[in-house]
Design a protein around this motif. Structure first.
Motif, PDB file in Angstrom:
ATOM      1  N   VAL A 238     -11.155  -8.676  -9.507  1.00  0.00           N
ATOM      2  CA  VAL A 238     -10.392  -9.327  -8.432  1.00  0.00           C
ATOM      3  C   VAL A 238      -9.222  -8.389  -8.142  1.00  0.00           C
ATOM      4  N   MET A 239      -9.386  -7.589  -7.133  1.00  0.00           N
ATOM      5  CA  MET A 239      -8.427  -6.522  -6.842  1.00  0.00           C
ATOM      6  C   MET A 239      -7.351  -7.032  -5.889  1.00  0.00           C
ATOM      7  N   LYS A 240      -6.132  -6.814  -6.317  1.00  0.00           N
ATOM      8  CA  LYS A 240      -4.998  -7.198  -5.463  1.00  0.00           C
ATOM      9  C   LYS A 240      -3.909  -6.165  -5.645  1.00  0.00           C
ATOM     10  N   GLU A 241      -2.988  -6.153  -4.731  1.00  0.00           N
ATOM     11  CA  GLU A 241      -1.821  -5.271  -4.886  1.00  0.00           C
ATOM     12  C   GLU A 241      -0.881  -5.875  -5.934  1.00  0.00           C
TER      13      GLU A 241
ATOM     14  N   ARG B 232      12.585   2.840 -10.581  1.00  0.00           N
ATOM     15  CA  ARG B 232      13.520   1.842 -10.055  1.00  0.00           C
ATOM     16  C   ARG B 232      12.814   0.883  -9.117  1.00  0.00           C
ATOM     17  N   ASP B 233      11.889   1.411  -8.310  1.00  0.00           N
ATOM     18  CA  ASP B 233      11.259   0.575  -7.285  1.00  0.00           C
ATOM     19  C   ASP B 233       9.911   0.052  -7.771  1.00  0.00           C
ATOM     20  N   GLN B 234       9.420  -0.845  -6.973  1.00  0.00           N
ATOM     21  CA  GLN B 234       8.061  -1.325  -7.240  1.00  0.00           C
ATOM     22  C   GLN B 234       7.074  -0.170  -7.105  1.00  0.00           C
ATOM     23  N   VAL B 235       6.012  -0.266  -7.897  1.00  0.00           N
ATOM     24  CA  VAL B 235       4.891   0.671  -7.719  1.00  0.00           C
ATOM     25  C   VAL B 235       3.657  -0.198  -7.511  1.00  0.00           C
ATOM     26  N   LEU B 236       3.331  -0.358  -6.259  1.00  0.00           N
ATOM     27  CA  LEU B 236       2.229  -1.259  -5.938  1.00  0.00           C
ATOM     28  C   LEU B 236       0.897  -0.508  -6.010  1.00  0.00           C
ATOM     29  N   ALA B 237       0.020  -1.046  -6.818  1.00  0.00           N
ATOM     30  CA  ALA B 237      -1.323  -0.443  -6.942  1.00  0.00           C
ATOM     31  C   ALA B 237      -2.362  -1.524  -6.720  1.00  0.00           C
ATOM     32  N   PHE B 238      -3.500  -1.102  -6.246  1.00  0.00           N
ATOM     33  CA  PHE B 238      -4.587  -2.047  -5.949  1.00  0.00           C
ATOM     34  C   PHE B 238      -5.447  -2.181  -7.197  1.00  0.00           C
ATOM     35  N   ILE B 239      -5.154  -3.237  -7.989  1.00  0.00           N
ATOM     36  CA  ILE B 239      -5.809  -3.342  -9.293  1.00  0.00           C
ATOM     37  C   ILE B 239      -6.211  -4.775  -9.587  1.00  0.00           C
ATOM     38  N   ASP B 240      -7.043  -4.894 -10.624  1.00  0.00           N
ATOM     39  CA  ASP B 240      -7.312  -6.219 -11.211  1.00  0.00           C
ATOM     40  C   ASP B 240      -6.294  -6.362 -12.337  1.00  0.00           C
ATOM     41  N   ARG B 241      -5.352  -7.226 -12.147  1.00  0.00           N
ATOM     42  CA  ARG B 241      -4.209  -7.327 -13.056  1.00  0.00           C
ATOM     43  C   ARG B 241      -4.646  -7.580 -14.488  1.00  0.00           C
TER      44      ARG B 241
ATOM     45  N   LEU C   4      -3.128   7.185 -18.278  1.00  0.00           N
ATOM     46  CA  LEU C   4      -3.960   6.407 -17.356  1.00  0.00           C
ATOM     47  C   LEU C   4      -3.530   6.752 -15.945  1.00  0.00           C
ATOM     48  N   THR C   5      -4.493   7.063 -15.123  1.00  0.00           N
ATOM     49  CA  THR C   5      -4.194   7.329 -13.721  1.00  0.00           C
ATOM     50  C   THR C   5      -5.010   6.370 -12.877  1.00  0.00           C
ATOM     51  N   LEU C   6      -4.321   5.692 -11.977  1.00  0.00           N
ATOM     52  CA  LEU C   6      -4.990   4.709 -11.129  1.00  0.00           C
ATOM     53  C   LEU C   6      -4.672   4.994  -9.673  1.00  0.00           C
ATOM     54  N   PRO C   7      -5.656   4.784  -8.786  1.00  0.00           N
ATOM     55  CA  PRO C   7      -5.341   4.985  -7.374  1.00  0.00           C
ATOM     56  C   PRO C   7      -4.405   3.884  -6.898  1.00  0.00           C
ATOM     57  N   LEU C   8      -3.519   4.273  -6.022  1.00  0.00           N
ATOM     58  CA  LEU C   8      -2.576   3.296  -5.512  1.00  0.00           C
ATOM     59  C   LEU C   8      -3.221   2.393  -4.470  1.00  0.00           C
ATOM     60  N   HIS C   9      -4.206   2.955  -3.770  1.00  0.00           N
ATOM     61  CA  HIS C   9      -4.738   2.223  -2.636  1.00  0.00           C
ATOM     62  C   HIS C   9      -6.140   1.728  -2.925  1.00  0.00           C
ATOM     63  N   ARG C  10      -6.617   0.887  -2.024  1.00  0.00           N
ATOM     64  CA  ARG C  10      -7.959   0.311  -2.169  1.00  0.00           C
ATOM     65  C   ARG C  10      -8.969   1.449  -2.231  1.00  0.00           C
TER      66      ARG C  10
END
Lengths: 590, 126
Positions: free
Chosen positions: A427-430, A460-469, A575-581
């Motif tokens: 279940v992928m979400k930002e 400092r800021d949010q790092v939004l990634a498209f992941i299954d939490r 661990l490296t994850l793509p930020l976008h879908r």
């Protein structure tokens, strides 16, 4: 995970028997078809040979006609000469003017024999006592004679060229002469060998053709009259091989045609008159019977080059048949191997499914008693049975810890089974991954009552990634949990999050036992455990990092890597994850 | 079906494993709740028809009528009873289905301590 008893890629004996059977069938069909084609080809050859024999018969008949014309020409002289005889001058004029022996090369002799009886010879001898005809009377066994009176022959010492030679003394000649007389038509001897001594060294069979000459203007009507009025015989002699030489020289048959001629009318069996070659024939032949004058000859015609008259389909059949057979055998072999492999793969996949289901079932079943233990130990710890002494509490807490570890292992096995069987539904979400990492760090600090220093450097800021939490949380819990396990107490664990334009990187570095470079390749394999003092103490299922790899790489198109120099120098997991879908589809529930 | 008024502080424990049912019973009665126990969905429905509880603790894997089947039937009964699922299967599809059929919470038994269970029950009944 490699299986120790992989299915053999090789075919079973029954499969090989099938392949061999196909091969044999192909060969058999090819040869069967070849036999049919060769039969057709042989018929073509025979058809050609039959045509050749027809042409040969026509050649012989043509020559026979010529011989008869020549003899009739000579007979005609008698009609115009005085005294109803053929004079030497007339003879010479005819033979010389027609140049018969030069033009008709197959003729070796041409002559005229006069028929006498003893009374006639005596009468003649009275007129000419020195006549050589008197010598004939020395033979008292016969009363009739046919000495040669006119001749053109080629060889000295050749009886057929000797004037005065009595042709009736030769039984073979006599038979033909009597036949000609009685029938009133030309008659040919069977093949005969007329001895010529040194002048006929080959001693080939010879034919002598006689035409009867009667002393009446027209041939008499009856045999008796013919016997009474026979006056003489025109004759020609022929060697069959010279006929064939002319046939070949004039290209009246194909140059590669082989001919054998047999005189079949002899009472004592066939006599070969002519053979163009003594080599055995390697192809079909045709036998026909032709009439040559009063004789019946058998012609056996073959060809030196039967292949010229074949269609060539036999070569095509052999080539195509062999190719098809080999291809069919290869195809069958390949198909059987493919099917065997597919069957093995299907069976392997089925076994894999069964194994995963069994593991899942067993793991779920294991959770049930562990749940019961958790409730009862929890009730004890929460005072449901009254206060506990410190010692009691310590013991129960240890039991609770052990039970929790068991539950954790079962959870890992369940997750690994779902991951391996592609049963996960992402279940992928930002999500703010920096915050997620902070959450895991806090939970791990609380869970591990140790003296490790766990530091986290967050952006400092949010790092939004498209992941299954939930799944990324499991991955982070595994790696940070491992850092605690494999770092001695009071060691350090540093966690950081950084990001570039398209990806986020979470780095966990510990000061633990490290991982030898030689062990790093199998670190993420299922059930892989690197033996060292802390791993033995920590226990574990050996599938945690396998699950991390599958969750990060298969589910999120990310990467997880390790670097370590080994030898208690610590390890760094990245661990490296793509930020976008991601463009690629994730695994779905089956 | 008439709308049933659940009995206050009453909890129906639907669990086929005897020792777990007893554990939940002990925990919840210690917190002052009145509990009933059913070992499968069919028996649970019979109890519901007689006396609707305020809360149901529902196991998912049971004989005769499993948790999802029970939730289907419960929906038809239009009761005010709340449902907390207690299962050892943490399958996402199953969790989604349970929520769609009216469950308020989904707890994994192996991860839930007695105090956490009591807390979740209290929150649900608030």
């Amino acid at each position: 995970m490699k299986h120790s008893n992989s299915p053999s890629p090789y075919l079973t004996p029954s499969h090989l028997a099938n392949v061999f059977g196909v091969f044999l069938l192909g060969i058999s069909l090819t040869f069967a078809l070849l036999a049919i084609v060769q039969d057709i080809d042989d018929n073509n050859v025979r058809q050609h040979l039959y045509s050749e024999s027809i042409r040969l018969e026509a050649s012989f008949q043509k020559r026979l006609t010529i011989y008869e014309e020549i003899m009739r020409g000579i007979a005609a002289i008698r009609l115009v000469d005085a005294d109803n005889t053929i004079s030497q001058d007339s003879w010479d004029a005819y033979v010389g003017s027609t140049n018969v022996l030069e033009r008709i090369r197959s003729l070796t002799h041409i002559g005229y024999a006069q028929r006498y009886n003893t009374d006639q010879i005596r009468q003649l001898s009275q007129d000419d006592p020195a006549s050589p005809l008197m010598q004939l009377l020395s033979n008292q066994a016969r009363t009739e004679f046919a000495p040669i009176v006119l001749t053109n022959g080629a060889q000295t010492g050749d009886p057929l060229a000797i004037k005065g030679f009595d042709l009736l003394q030769d039984p073979t000649l006599r038979v033909a002469m009597d036949s000609a007389r009685d029938s009133g038509t030309p008659s040919m001897t069977h093949s005969t060998f007329i001895p010529r001594g040194v002048n006929n060294p080959s001693n080939e069979p010879e034919l002598v053709y006689f035409m009867p000459i009667f002393d009446t203007p027209q041939p008499p009507a009856s045999t008796a009259e013919r016997r009474q009025h026979i006056d003489g015989y025109v004759y020609v002699s022929i060697f069959p091989h010279t006929i064939m030489d002319r046939v070949v020289a004039n290209q009246e048959i194909e140059s590669d045609t082989r001919v054998n001629i047999f005189d079949g009318t002899r009472t004592n069996g066939e006599v070969e008159l002519y053979a163009s070659s003594r080599e055995p024939s390697n192809g079909p032949s045709v036998s026909t019977t032709i009439a040559f004058g009063n004789l019946s000859w058998r012609l056996n015609v073959a060809t030196k080059n039967p292949d010229i008259y074949r269609t060539g389909w036999s070569y095509i059949v052999i080539t195509v048949g062999a190719m098809c057979t080999v291809l069919a055998a290869i195809l069958i072999h390949t198909t059987l191997r493919y099917r065997k492999r597919q069957s093995a793969l299907d069976q392997h996949a089925k076994l894999q499914v069964i194994r995963d289901e069994l593991m899942s079932l067993a793991s779920h079943q294991l959770r049930t008693p562990a749940s019961g233990v958790k409730q009862y130990l929890g009730m004890l710890l929460e005072g449901f049975a009254g206060d506990l002494s410190p010692q009691q509490r310590e013991l129960i807490e240890k039991a609770d810890t052990i039970n929790n570890r068991q539950i954790e292992i079962v959870d890992q096995i369940l997750l690994a089974t779902d991951v391996g069987g592609a049963k996960l539904r992402a279940v992928m979400k930002e999500e703010d991954i920096a915050r997620l990492v902070a959450e895991v760090v806090d939970e791990q600090r609380l869970a591990h009552k140790t003296h490790h220093t766990l530091a986290y450097v967050a952006p400092r800021d949010q790092v939004l990634a498209f992941i299954d939490r939930d799944y990324i949380k499991v991955a982070l819990e595994n790696i940070i949990g491992n850092a605690y396990k494999y770092t001695p107490d009071r060691g350090t664990i540093d966690v950081s999050v950084s990001h570039s334009g398209s990806s986020v990187t979470v780095t966990i570095t510990d000061s633990g036992v490290g991982i030898e470079p030689g062990d790093q390749d199998r670190l993420f394999e299922k059930f892989s455990r690197i033996p060292n003092e802390l791993s033995i103490k920590a226990g574990g299922s050996g599938i945690g990092l396998y699950v991390v790899k599958e969750l990060v790489e298969s589910l999120h198109d990310g990467t997880v890597t390790v670097s370590s120099a080994g030898g208690n120098t610590g390890s760094t997991f990245t661990l490296t994850l793509p930020l976008h879908r991601s463009a690629s589809p994730k695994k779905v529930v089956q | 079906m008439t709308k049933g008024t659940p009995t206050s502080r009453s909890i129906l424990i639907v669990e086929d494993e005897q020792f777990l049912a007893e554990a939940y019973h002990t925990i919840l009665t210690a917190k002052g709740y009145r509990t009933d126990v059913a070992h499968d969905g069919v028996r649970a429905l019979e109890i519901l028809r007689q006396n609707a509880p305020q809360l149901i603790l529902l196991d998912m894997r049971m004989p005769n009528l499993d948790g999802l089947g029970f939730l289907h039937e419960l929906q038809k009964m239009t009761l005010d009873t709340k449902v907390i699922v207690l299962s050892n299967h943490s399958n996402r599809q199953e969790i989604d289905d349970a929520y769609k059929l009216g469950a308020q919470r989904y707890l994994v038994k192996a991860w839930t301590s007695p105090s956490e269970l009591a807390r979740v029950v209290a929150e649900a009944l608030m």
